[in-house]
Design a protein around this motif. Sequence first.
Motif, PDB file in Angstrom:
ATOM      1  N   GLU A 160      29.466  93.826 -46.209  1.00 59.17           N
ATOM      2  CA  GLU A 160      30.732  94.061 -46.721  1.00 59.17           C
ATOM      3  C   GLU A 160      31.904  93.201 -45.989  1.00 59.17           C
ATOM      4  OE1 GLU A 160      28.332  96.231 -46.584  1.00 59.17           O
ATOM      5  OE2 GLU A 160      28.091  96.640 -48.883  1.00 59.17           O
ATOM      6  N   TYR A 161      31.600  92.836 -44.737  1.00 59.33           N
ATOM      7  CA  TYR A 161      32.453  92.118 -44.131  1.00 59.33           C
ATOM      8  C   TYR A 161      32.569  90.659 -44.751  1.00 59.33           C
ATOM      9  CZ  TYR A 161      32.556  95.798 -40.387  1.00 59.33           C
ATOM     10  OH  TYR A 161      32.542  96.972 -39.593  1.00 59.33           O
ATOM     11  N   LEU A 162      31.502  90.134 -44.942  1.00 58.75           N
ATOM     12  CA  LEU A 162      31.368  88.808 -45.617  1.00 58.75           C
ATOM     13  C   LEU A 162      32.254  88.884 -46.929  1.00 58.75           C
ATOM     14  CD1 LEU A 162      30.139  86.100 -45.562  1.00 58.75           C
ATOM     15  CD2 LEU A 162      28.122  86.981 -46.535  1.00 58.75           C
ATOM     16  N   LEU A 163      32.174  89.732 -47.944  1.00 65.42           N
ATOM     17  CA  LEU A 163      32.795  89.926 -48.863  1.00 65.42           C
ATOM     18  C   LEU A 163      34.299  89.615 -48.554  1.00 65.42           C
ATOM     19  CD1 LEU A 163      32.810  89.890 -52.221  1.00 65.42           C
ATOM     20  CD2 LEU A 163      33.148  92.568 -51.814  1.00 65.42           C
ATOM     21  N   PHE A 164      34.799  90.536 -47.469  1.00 67.17           N
ATOM     22  CA  PHE A 164      36.261  90.099 -47.434  1.00 67.17           C
ATOM     23  C   PHE A 164      36.740  88.950 -46.873  1.00 67.17           C
ATOM     24  CE2 PHE A 164      39.575  90.529 -44.098  1.00 67.17           C
ATOM     25  CZ  PHE A 164      40.680  90.881 -44.890  1.00 67.17           C
ATOM     26  N   LEU A 165      35.750  88.212 -46.056  1.00 68.57           N
ATOM     27  CA  LEU A 165      35.995  86.942 -45.369  1.00 68.57           C
ATOM     28  C   LEU A 165      35.832  85.869 -46.426  1.00 68.57           C
ATOM     29  CD1 LEU A 165      33.495  87.069 -42.328  1.00 68.57           C
ATOM     30  CD2 LEU A 165      36.126  87.416 -42.336  1.00 68.57           C
ATOM     31  N   LEU A 166      35.123  86.010 -47.427  1.00 61.33           N
ATOM     32  CA  LEU A 166      35.047  84.966 -48.608  1.00 61.33           C
ATOM     33  C   LEU A 166      36.430  85.197 -49.354  1.00 61.33           C
ATOM     34  CD1 LEU A 166      31.430  85.196 -49.635  1.00 61.33           C
ATOM     35  CD2 LEU A 166      32.500  83.393 -48.480  1.00 61.33           C
ATOM     36  N   ALA A 167      37.121  86.460 -49.601  1.00 52.46           N
ATOM     37  CA  ALA A 167      37.991  86.599 -50.435  1.00 52.46           C
ATOM     38  C   ALA A 167      39.340  86.100 -49.883  1.00 52.46           C
ATOM     39  CB  ALA A 167      38.228  88.284 -50.741  1.00 52.46           C
ATOM     40  N   LYS A 168      39.386  85.964 -48.487  1.00 53.64           N
ATOM     41  CA  LYS A 168      40.570  85.847 -47.631  1.00 53.64           C
ATOM     42  C   LYS A 168      40.493  84.458 -47.052  1.00 53.64           C
ATOM     43  CE  LYS A 168      44.203  86.984 -45.299  1.00 53.64           C
ATOM     44  NZ  LYS A 168      45.493  87.128 -45.559  1.00 53.64           N
ATOM     45  N   CYS A 169      39.436  83.750 -47.005  1.00 54.26           N
ATOM     46  CA  CYS A 169      39.382  82.436 -45.932  1.00 54.26           C
ATOM     47  C   CYS A 169      39.993  81.514 -46.842  1.00 54.26           C
ATOM     48  CB  CYS A 169      37.832  82.290 -45.519  1.00 54.26           C
ATOM     49  SG  CYS A 169      36.689  81.711 -47.000  1.00 54.26           S
ATOM     50  N   VAL A 170      40.216  80.098 -46.300  1.00 54.88           N
ATOM     51  CA  VAL A 170      40.708  79.095 -46.832  1.00 54.88           C
ATOM     52  C   VAL A 170      39.781  78.419 -47.984  1.00 54.88           C
ATOM     53  CG1 VAL A 170      41.549  76.438 -46.337  1.00 54.88           C
ATOM     54  CG2 VAL A 170      41.993  78.404 -44.756  1.00 54.88           C
ATOM     55  N   LYS A 171      40.211  78.461 -49.176  1.00 56.30           N
ATOM     56  CA  LYS A 171      39.564  77.686 -50.473  1.00 56.30           C
ATOM     57  C   LYS A 171      38.194  78.393 -50.662  1.00 56.30           C
ATOM     58  CE  LYS A 171      41.404  72.991 -49.633  1.00 56.30           C
ATOM     59  NZ  LYS A 171      41.142  71.786 -49.316  1.00 56.30           N
ATOM     60  N   ALA A 172      38.070  79.692 -50.235  1.00 56.83           N
ATOM     61  CA  ALA A 172      36.764  80.416 -50.382  1.00 56.83           C
ATOM     62  C   ALA A 172      35.608  79.571 -50.008  1.00 56.83           C
ATOM     63  CB  ALA A 172      36.702  80.971 -52.001  1.00 56.83           C
ATOM     64  N   ALA A 173      35.789  78.955 -49.009  1.00 52.52           N
ATOM     65  CA  ALA A 173      34.984  77.814 -48.390  1.00 52.52           C
ATOM     66  C   ALA A 173      33.960  78.380 -47.231  1.00 52.52           C
ATOM     67  CB  ALA A 173      35.505  76.517 -47.787  1.00 52.52           C
ATOM     68  N   VAL A 174      32.654  78.520 -47.391  1.00 53.69           N
ATOM     69  CA  VAL A 174      31.649  78.860 -46.432  1.00 53.69           C
ATOM     70  C   VAL A 174      31.634  77.998 -45.333  1.00 53.69           C
ATOM     71  CG1 VAL A 174      29.298  79.729 -45.777  1.00 53.69           C
ATOM     72  CG2 VAL A 174      30.593  80.265 -48.188  1.00 53.69           C
ATOM     73  N   ARG A 175      31.691  78.176 -44.141  1.00 54.51           N
ATOM     74  CA  ARG A 175      31.782  77.424 -42.938  1.00 54.51           C
ATOM     75  C   ARG A 175      31.029  77.996 -41.832  1.00 54.51           C
ATOM     76  NH1 ARG A 175      33.815  74.721 -46.484  1.00 54.51           N
ATOM     77  NH2 ARG A 175      35.515  73.141 -46.159  1.00 54.51           N
ATOM     78  N   TYR A 176      29.959  77.479 -41.405  1.00 48.90           N
ATOM     79  CA  TYR A 176      29.251  78.019 -40.067  1.00 48.90           C
ATOM     80  C   TYR A 176      29.450  77.306 -39.038  1.00 48.90           C
ATOM     81  CZ  TYR A 176      27.669  81.703 -43.236  1.00 48.90           C
ATOM     82  OH  TYR A 176      27.347  82.786 -43.877  1.00 48.90           O
ATOM     83  N   ASN A 177      29.530  77.589 -37.704  1.00 47.85           N
ATOM     84  CA  ASN A 177      29.399  76.689 -36.515  1.00 47.85           C
ATOM     85  C   ASN A 177      27.851  76.471 -36.273  1.00 47.85           C
ATOM     86  OD1 ASN A 177      28.409  78.875 -34.890  1.00 47.85           O
ATOM     87  ND2 ASN A 177      30.418  79.146 -34.080  1.00 47.85           N
ATOM     88  N   ALA A 178      27.510  75.519 -35.134  1.00 53.37           N
ATOM     89  CA  ALA A 178      26.442  75.264 -34.660  1.00 53.37           C
ATOM     90  C   ALA A 178      25.392  76.437 -34.213  1.00 53.37           C
ATOM     91  CB  ALA A 178      26.409  74.362 -33.613  1.00 53.37           C
ATOM     92  N   GLN A 179      26.145  77.313 -33.767  1.00 54.99           N
ATOM     93  CA  GLN A 179      25.484  78.893 -33.485  1.00 54.99           C
ATOM     94  C   GLN A 179      25.048  79.505 -34.560  1.00 54.99           C
ATOM     95  OE1 GLN A 179      28.224  77.664 -31.669  1.00 54.99           O
ATOM     96  NE2 GLN A 179      26.408  76.525 -30.411  1.00 54.99           N
ATOM     97  N   GLY A 180      25.677  79.264 -35.975  1.00 57.57           N
ATOM     98  CA  GLY A 180      25.346  80.043 -37.172  1.00 57.57           C
ATOM     99  C   GLY A 180      26.294  81.046 -37.249  1.00 57.57           C
ATOM    100  N   GLN A 181      27.573  80.833 -36.666  1.00 56.08           N
ATOM    101  CA  GLN A 181      28.642  82.016 -36.775  1.00 56.08           C
ATOM    102  C   GLN A 181      29.560  81.642 -37.837  1.00 56.08           C
ATOM    103  OE1 GLN A 181      29.897  82.251 -32.759  1.00 56.08           O
ATOM    104  NE2 GLN A 181      28.989  84.200 -32.553  1.00 56.08           N
TER     105      GLN A 181
END
Length: 300
Positions: A110-131
């Motif tokens: 449910e947190y992910l849904l909000f992040l996708l709705a709010k983040c820049v360009k609805a673009a999924v980004r993860y760092n090298a640690q998988g965050q």
Amino acid sequence: MKLPHPIPYQGSKRNLASQILRYFPANCDRLIEPFAGSAAITVAAAHYFKANRFLINDINTPLTRLWENIINAPASVVKHYHDIWHGQIGKEEPYYYEIRNRFNDTQNPEYLLFLLAKCVKAAVRYNAQGQFNQSPDKRRLGKNPKTMREDILRVSQLLTGRTQVMSTDYQAVLALAAADDLVYMDPPYQGTGKNGGFNYAGNIEFDNFVVSLFDLNNRDIPYILSYDGRTGEKTYGSALPDELNLVKIEINAGRSSQATLLSRDEITFEAVFLSPALVAKIDLGAINTALVGQTELFIE
């Protein structure tokens, strides 16, 4: 009726879905998406009665858990999104980072849904640690809860009772495909994975993927592959082997947002490839005659 779109996702084929669906065979028992993301093609296929059953897979486990909840427990997703969305009012930027930290700690979908709705360009980004490490779009609040509610309930209505959701390696999913299924693939690495300069959950190796395509051909599995494209003089994606005997279709996707921003007239063409087993099931000539002015056809 407008197609519901509960999960915003950069690279989603939602706007091209109606053109891609034209290449579906008349009798498709099950549609399989090994790299589902926003599952735009699955949603469109369900909406237009193009398949009887669906298999959604993505290596991003919180995303597939979100899909499970949207399909089977939509009221819970609606309530969580409503509460999280309203919690940001008056403290939008620090709240976003708070939710991002909560998601990285808990992997709560449910947190992910909000992040996708709010983040820049609805673009999924993860760092090298998988965050998850994408920043917020400071110009907007994200999809309004009322609109999100409508989309979630509609998608649940379309997919409940006939959709299997998985989170595993794409090769394991392809192994499940049968001749009366249709596989639709939109791999993450072409322009959005390792070639895109950032980390995404599930980058895949080109050579292994090509081997999987040969295997599908040997098993007479029909498939559609969204793979490369071009904008102006710039092309994307490594060439696929001629020995795959795929038919390449270029779909006019219009001007990209970047071209519009820079006042350029460059048109983006997105490519899809049709497998030999699929071409044998459809009347390709009739389809492309109906699409004159929208696509260019190449035989490879």
